[in-house]
Design a protein around this motif. Sequence first.
Motif, short mmCIF file in Angstrom:
data_model
loop_
_atom_site.label_atom_id
_atom_site.label_comp_id
_atom_site.label_asym_id
_atom_site.label_seq_id
_atom_site.Cartn_x
_atom_site.Cartn_y
_atom_site.Cartn_z
N ASN A 40 0.02 30.70 -57.42
CA ASN A 40 0.67 29.80 -56.46
C ASN A 40 -0.27 29.46 -55.31
OD1 ASN A 40 3.10 29.58 -57.81
ND2 ASN A 40 4.13 31.18 -56.65
N GLU A 41 -0.96 30.47 -54.81
CA GLU A 41 -1.87 30.27 -53.68
C GLU A 41 -3.01 29.33 -54.06
OE1 GLU A 41 -4.74 32.90 -50.69
OE2 GLU A 41 -3.43 33.91 -52.13
N ASN A 44 -1.57 25.77 -54.35
CA ASN A 44 -1.25 25.23 -53.03
C ASN A 44 -2.52 24.82 -52.28
OD1 ASN A 44 1.45 25.70 -53.49
ND2 ASN A 44 1.54 27.57 -52.29
N THR A 45 -3.54 25.64 -52.40
CA THR A 45 -4.78 25.41 -51.66
C THR A 45 -5.60 24.26 -52.23
OG1 THR A 45 -4.90 27.75 -51.06
CG2 THR A 45 -6.93 26.47 -50.85
N CYS A 49 -0.14 21.67 -53.97
CA CYS A 49 1.23 21.99 -54.35
C CYS A 49 1.94 22.71 -53.19
CB CYS A 49 1.25 22.87 -55.59
SG CYS A 49 0.46 22.13 -57.04
N ARG A 50 3.23 22.83 -53.31
CA ARG A 50 4.02 23.54 -52.30
C ARG A 50 4.91 24.57 -52.99
NH1 ARG A 50 6.02 18.66 -48.19
NH2 ARG A 50 3.90 17.99 -47.56
N ASP A 52 6.35 28.36 -53.44
CA ASP A 52 6.67 29.53 -52.61
C ASP A 52 6.25 30.82 -53.31
OD1 ASP A 52 7.91 27.93 -50.66
OD2 ASP A 52 9.80 27.94 -51.77
N GLU A 79 4.28 21.45 -62.02
CA GLU A 79 3.19 20.90 -61.20
C GLU A 79 1.98 20.58 -62.06
OE1 GLU A 79 3.25 20.04 -58.05
OE2 GLU A 79 5.33 20.71 -57.79
#
Length: 225
Positions: A40-41, A44-45, A49-50, A52, A79
């Motif tokens: 996820n990290e 997102n980075t 993406c967003r 949680d 995603e």
Amino acid sequence: MAQSDFLYPENPKRRQEVNRLHQQLLDCLSDSFHATNKLNEVLNTHLGCRLDSIEMKRDGTIKENCDIIIQAIMKIQKELQKVDEALKDKLEPTLYRKLQDIKERETEKIAIVQKVISVILGEATSAASAVAVKLVGSSVTTGIISKLVTVLAQIGTSLLGSIGVAVLGLGIDMIFRAILGAVEKTQLQAAIKSYEKHLVEFQSASEKYHHAITEVTNTVKRQMK
């Protein structure tokens, strides 16, 4: 010693085996939570993406925790599908097919994605291209992720699913009562066989999942040097 242990002298040993298998299951769950958060990290980075982060539900059942991971992975897959569709739309068909070709070198795939990644994300970085190649352009990685979801779903619907996670730290006898409700040789043997079957699959899927995500993060680090 439980009264039934006089009737089934092998039960104390079997209870310890159930406890050991429980702990292995909990370790695999914990690793899957950790690996999913790492993924996820990264998304997102580098892909904007967003997603949680997720946490193990300590007062929940094994099924509830399996479902948390499954839902998180399904969001990740959604995603990645968006990125895949954008690549397919922006790239020439021959170049898009190269992304799916396992014989094509990874550096070549990253160069292909680099041509259009700025249009998709609004910015162009080699790290973003590497993430897209590792997670979208690799049938191996997508297959590993899908396999983990399948295994988690099977565990959730098995006799293990209704067991509470918190009970794992309460001692062998408490675990035993929570799992079986009664001490009987046939029940213990069935429980052990079920745990062993699911753990073999889960450990394999979890290890491959963790390795695949580590590969992604290592590739990103190399691209950012």
